[in-house]
Design an enzyme around this catalytic site. Structure first.
Site, PDB file in Angstrom:
ATOM      1  NE  ARG A 166      -1.188  -1.548 -11.119  1.00 25.04           N
ATOM      2  CZ  ARG A 166      -1.761  -0.415 -11.513  1.00 25.04           C
ATOM      3  NH1 ARG A 166      -2.291   0.398 -10.614  1.00 25.04           N
ATOM      4  NH2 ARG A 166      -1.806  -0.081 -12.767  1.00 25.04           N
ATOM      5  CG  HIS A 199      -8.153   4.696 -10.511  1.00 29.53           C
ATOM      6  ND1 HIS A 199      -8.071   4.725  -9.142  1.00 29.53           N
ATOM      7  CD2 HIS A 199      -7.184   3.830 -10.915  1.00 29.53           C
ATOM      8  CE1 HIS A 199      -7.102   3.926  -8.738  1.00 29.53           C
ATOM      9  NE2 HIS A 199      -6.551   3.362  -9.792  1.00 29.53           N
ATOM     10  CG  HIS A 246      -9.239   0.251  -7.867  1.00 28.53           C
ATOM     11  ND1 HIS A 246      -9.310   0.065  -9.219  1.00 28.53           N
ATOM     12  CD2 HIS A 246      -7.950   0.580  -7.603  1.00 28.53           C
ATOM     13  CE1 HIS A 246      -8.121   0.265  -9.762  1.00 28.53           C
ATOM     14  NE2 HIS A 246      -7.277   0.584  -8.798  1.00 28.53           N
TER      15      HIS A 246
HETATM   16  C1  SIN Z   1      -4.444   0.433  -3.797  1.00 31.95           C
HETATM   17  O1  SIN Z   1      -3.303   0.834  -3.486  1.00 31.95           O
HETATM   18  O2  SIN Z   1      -5.198  -0.062  -2.972  1.00 31.95           O
HETATM   19  C2  SIN Z   1      -4.933   0.592  -5.183  1.00 31.95           C
HETATM   20  C3  SIN Z   1      -3.829   0.652  -6.123  1.00 31.95           C
HETATM   21  C4  SIN Z   1      -4.203   1.013  -7.527  1.00 31.95           C
HETATM   22  O3  SIN Z   1      -4.944   1.959  -7.737  1.00 31.95           O
HETATM   23  O4  SIN Z   1      -3.733   0.331  -8.412  1.00 31.95           O
END
Ligand code: SIN
Length: 282
Positions: A273, A104, A255
């Site tokens: 994040r 996504h 990702h």
């Molecule tokens: C992740 O946890 O590596 C990706 C997180 C996300 O999709 O924002």
């Protein structure tokens, strides 16, 4: 300020060595970081020691911050910081343990989709929990002609994976969050507002159909595009170290996180994040 840019492979990604993001970044350094982001799509700043405000300040250099629909998974006193964590308190996850089980682009279901995301690793597991990043410029350029022709000028319906009854997540949205996160339409192929390059924007986690196309045909076409876009030649796999801050461009990157150990009680992956608001894809 000087720093080194070390590409991470043929597909995309570069390490930034020697830049401390806890200190203010001057204009000329910022311009170089910005250009590196456009050139390499995913930047990995190693060995950082950041508090939440440092991460927010760096992110805001690129634009205003946006917010994930899970507004109850944020850091206390820092609503701009989403907690991605497998930790629990009183039996309840303190953040989202499973952001990104499918390919996504972040907040692709908003009208204004995300420019970029920063993800800062505070605790990492000894194995598992990698994040895979795929270069959607390269995927578009290599898309077979029949698929390119089939989606040229088409739009698709985007719905947050966490708001889709057909998807299962460890932590779901409550009704208020669901109601605030309706489906929206975007082009299947978008043009990057800064580089002018085209990339694939539909993704397995957040795209449910191509508009004005019979359901079966749309599902088949999307499945073919998703399989094409996930090929190894477009992918860099990030193995996290504590102190890594990754910063990716959601306008041309997709990702996916490895969740294979998520049910192992000894598995701890704890991250902060931020998401930078972008514009409506065209
Ligand atoms: C992740 O946890 O590596 C990706 C997180 C996300 O999709 O924002």
């Amino acid at each position: 300020m000087t720093f080194e840019i070390r590409p991470l492979g043929d597909a995309l990604g570069a390490e930034i060595i020697g830049l401390d993001l806890s200190a203010p970044v001057d204009e000329s350094t910022f311009a170089k970081v910005h250009q590196a982001h456009l050139d390499h799509l995913v930047l990995v700043f190693r060995d950082q020691r950041l508090d939440p405000q440092h991460q927010i300040d760096f992110s805001r250099r690129f634009g205003p911050l946006d917010h994930h629909p899970s507004d109850d998974a944020v850091l206390p006193d820092f609503p701009d910081v989403l907690v991605l964590s497998t930790k629990r308190e009183n039996g309840k996850y303190i953040g989202l343990p499973d952001a990104g089980p499918m390919w996504h682009s972040d907040l692709a279901y908003r009208k204004q989709t995300a420019l970029g995301t920063t993800l800062y690793a505070l605790e990492t597991p000894d194995s598992g929990g990698d994040t895979r990043f795929a270069n959607m410029y390269k995927a578009y350029e290599a898309l077979p002609k029949n698929l390119k022709d089939a989606v040229a000028g088409k739009r698709a319906v985007f719905l947050a994976g966490r708001n889709n009854a057909n998807r299962s997540f460890k932590r779901t949205l409550n009704q208020t969050q669901r109601d605030a996160t309706p489906a929206t339409g975007h082009p299947v192929i978008r043009t990057h507002p800064e580089t002018g390059r085209k990339s694939i924007f539909v993704s397995a986690q957040h795209t449910i159909a191509i508009e004005d196309m019979p359901e079966g045909e749309s599902a088949e076409l999307l499945a073919a595009i998703f399989a094409h876009a996930a090929q190894d030649e477009f992918v860099y796999t990030h193995k996290w170290r504590v102190g890594d801050l990754t910063f990716w461009d959601n306008r041309c990157v997709q990702h996916i996180a490895d969740l294979s150990r998520i049910d192992d009680p000894t598995y701890i992956r704890h991250m902060h994040r931020t998401t930078i608001e972008g514009d409506a894809p065209f």
